[in-house]
Design an enzyme around this catalytic site. Sequence first.
Site, short mmCIF file in Angstrom:
data_model
loop_
_atom_site.label_atom_id
_atom_site.label_comp_id
_atom_site.label_asym_id
_atom_site.label_seq_id
_atom_site.Cartn_x
_atom_site.Cartn_y
_atom_site.Cartn_z
N GLU A 136 37.07 35.58 38.56
CA GLU A 136 38.00 34.99 37.59
C GLU A 136 39.19 35.92 37.49
OE1 GLU A 136 37.55 32.13 36.61
OE2 GLU A 136 35.40 31.75 36.71
N CYS A 147 43.67 35.57 29.89
CA CYS A 147 43.90 35.19 31.29
C CYS A 147 44.46 33.79 31.46
CB CYS A 147 42.61 35.36 32.10
SG CYS A 147 41.25 34.34 31.52
#
Length: 511
Positions: free
Chosen positions: A218, A252
């Site tokens: 990720e 993020c």
Amino acid sequence: LLQEIMADAGKMSEIVSDCRSAFLSGKTRPLAWRMTQLKSLLKMLDENEAALCEALGKDLRKPKQECISLEIEYLRNDVRGCINNIESWIADYYVEKNIVTMMDTTLIHYDPLGVVLIMGAWNYPLQISLGPLAGAISAGNCVIIKPSELAPATSSIIASLLPRYLDKECFQVVEGGIAETTELLAERFDYILYTGSGHVGRIVREAANKHLTPVTLELGGKSPVYIDSSADMQITARRLLWAKFINLGQTCIAPDYVLCSKEVEGELVESLRSLIGEWYGNDPQKSPNLCRIVNKRNWDRVYNFLKSTKGKVEIGGEADSDDLYIAPTILTGVSEDEPVMQEEIFGPVLPILNVNSVGEAIEFINKREKPLSLYVFSTNKETQNAFKSQTSSGSMVVNDAVVHLSVETLPFGGVGASGMGAYHGKYTFTTFSHQKSVLVRDFSAIGEYLGENRYPPYADWKIKRLGLLLKNRKIPNCVSMNLVCFLLGIGFAFAVKLLAENSTFEFLKNM
């Protein structure tokens, strides 16, 4: 120094070996054991909420609401989802068959992978370190957790609490920095899930390749926002501002930059200006509702975006390195080739760039690396569909941002440079499981008759018959049931015939 390195390497090998021995003992496989661990994890979160909030406050000065809503309660819901669904998740999944295998049992069985490594990140140090853990437990694995050393208070409390609640043989926490992480990555794991930067992600992938270990990465990226004139600007501004400045932009999937027309820009900036004053006051640095940048190195990186911009600081721009503070900042007139547009911002700076059409916005996005998420604020269905079908991103949200993480039935993951693999809810369970194909056949005469054309001596007629029997057909459900009944009838007739022949043979033999 060499002795210390060798000692650390030996320690990591011992930790992984102990976990592997525990896994091979079979103790993680029973449903009852998995359920016990999940309930203990939930108990840990319930009984230590205040201490966990304190640790998050030390690392990032997180407001209590963000600590609970975006970290602790997020984890609780993840664990609750596993507890509520684990029985159906681990059940064998029966799949369709062809004519040759109609008498067989065909299914997918979910096997635990073994010893898995979860590498957390500093921006949501609790959620990202422990979020995948519940799914890994549900799948029946042993887990080694490596929290981020850049959030030391949270790393320490995870290392302290986990052994008090979970099986010590099956769950280990490894603290430390680059040296410890390097030694850990030299070990063989059955799966690695990493959240963080693309640079470190490549290092993790390279280390995993040595053991052919599969990974989920990720990695984030520059998540764009498109806004057109059809959007409700007041609601758009509220949703955009919240998504951008939670955790002071260190998320993020935070909106990274905005694409809109000059007219929309003017209205948007005024709405954002009003909201920033309403939410954070005249001096946002004194607001209890804003986090801080994690450390001086990251503060310098974000502040350099402000110093180097060719654009105009419409709102904010204030900074205090001693307090690791940068004000919520809105930039206009930004050039696409300046530093703020070359990498993920990961801070409280939001550039606005002008485009004149949907097509121009899509072209701008597609010229860059694929983002982890994409946000479209528009009531126009054609516009929504254009972004959905003509761009590539890990996820997409229409008329809001970030909130898709609250939906556990949606997988979370990147594509291209923003990552690989996905997890969340059941997707975490499947990520940490091997889907084993199983076919069970008996020795019945019917099954043997249906498959006997595969045996030598080979012949053209056998090729044709096998092709007919194995041909992939799209059959409506109602027809398929009739077909099954028809084939069962044929099978029954064949069995009766075989029985009759055997009876006649026995009669003649006894005469």
